[in-house]
Design an enzyme around this catalytic site. Sequence first.
Site, PDB file in Angstrom:
ATOM      1  N   HIS A  63      37.592  40.545 -14.374  1.00 46.15           N
ATOM      2  CA  HIS A  63      38.391  40.878 -15.552  1.00 46.15           C
ATOM      3  C   HIS A  63      38.829  39.587 -16.238  1.00 46.15           C
ATOM      4  O   HIS A  63      38.601  38.484 -15.716  1.00 46.15           O
ATOM      5  CB  HIS A  63      39.587  41.767 -15.195  1.00 46.15           C
ATOM      6  N   ASP A  67      43.803  33.750 -14.602  1.00 48.68           N
ATOM      7  CA  ASP A  67      43.617  33.223 -13.252  1.00 48.68           C
ATOM      8  C   ASP A  67      42.249  33.565 -12.670  1.00 48.68           C
ATOM      9  O   ASP A  67      41.932  33.145 -11.558  1.00 48.68           O
ATOM     10  CB  ASP A  67      44.738  33.720 -12.319  1.00 48.68           C
ATOM     11  N   HIS A  68      41.443  34.295 -13.436  1.00 46.93           N
ATOM     12  CA  HIS A  68      40.095  34.646 -12.988  1.00 46.93           C
ATOM     13  C   HIS A  68      39.009  34.020 -13.852  1.00 46.93           C
ATOM     14  O   HIS A  68      37.828  34.100 -13.491  1.00 46.93           O
ATOM     15  CB  HIS A  68      39.930  36.166 -12.970  1.00 46.93           C
ATOM     16  N   HIS A 140      43.814  48.672 -13.351  1.00 53.92           N
ATOM     17  CA  HIS A 140      44.571  47.461 -13.638  1.00 53.92           C
ATOM     18  C   HIS A 140      45.068  47.534 -15.079  1.00 53.92           C
ATOM     19  O   HIS A 140      44.713  48.450 -15.825  1.00 53.92           O
ATOM     20  CB  HIS A 140      43.688  46.234 -13.402  1.00 53.92           C
ATOM     21  N   HIS A 269      43.994  37.089  -3.029  1.00 48.60           N
ATOM     22  CA  HIS A 269      44.883  37.237  -4.200  1.00 48.60           C
ATOM     23  C   HIS A 269      46.332  37.392  -3.734  1.00 48.60           C
ATOM     24  O   HIS A 269      47.027  38.351  -4.065  1.00 48.60           O
ATOM     25  CB  HIS A 269      44.438  38.432  -5.058  1.00 48.60           C
TER      26      HIS A 269
END
Length: 309
Positions: A63, A67-68, A140, A269
Amino acid sequence: MELYFLGTGAGMPSKERNVTSIALTLYDERGTMWLFDCGEGTQHQMLRSPLKASRLEFLFITHLHGDHIYGLPGLLTSRSNQGGTTPVTLFGPAGLEQLLEPVLRYSQAHLSYELIYRETKEGTVFEDDQFEVVCAKLDHRIDSFGYRIVEKDKPGKLDAAKLKALGVPPGPLFGRIKRGETVTLPDGTVVDGRSCIGEPIPGKVVTVLGDTRRCEAAVRLSRGADAVVHEATFDSSLASLAEAYYHSTAKDAALSAKEAGAKRLILTHISSRYHEDEAAKLLLEAQEHFPRTAIAKDHASFPISASAE
């Protein structure tokens, strides 16, 4: 096949955990590496690891939260500087190409290889004669996907004792028989190759989930998997916070793995509120419901076995 964790923290990095990035090494299977998410600092973490960006084949983004993905421009350009020339396919949600291309263009980045974009949609996103990758949308705040990597079954082993009894001489005939062909020996004996091969060797299944609350899609993607990578941002005392921010607790992850009949669960995570000794409570909480649980640390590796441990 091995999972290598470059970053295991949640939204904020800490001194102990960088933000999310997970490598699946497929050196024996295809000589390459697949990467799942690319948080800020991933290229630095890779420099401290045995991994080589030049061997990167596929990059799967779960996604578009920072942070990804904030490590993408640096990793992709450094790959060029390090001699990477083979194409890289970038799988990700709608908007990834529109987000990344202006950064590469305005920074005048030069890639010495082809960058191929594939927009992630539910269902099969990749398939060849070795692997199939299936994805589904999770629960999410924004579109977040999980990926199920299925290694296809391998041919069974040749029954060497049977071949010897039939008088099959070593050499090219072995290869033809292993392919299941019917061959005729010099003495006229006809050998059906299919009868000389053992049962197919089951392929391995690995599930890597993006950020999510506990949901049916996560269970479906994890069904019978040899290893499931699941976020565990909080412990169950903060379940209301996890619910509000569309994340999972360690207990949520364990219950999903149990329902799916998975063989192994790996937690990642982890919120920066949990220092290393405090993160142990997440592991203990999960193990109460699913004993075959481990918690990942940065630079931890987990070989994938097709047999239950």
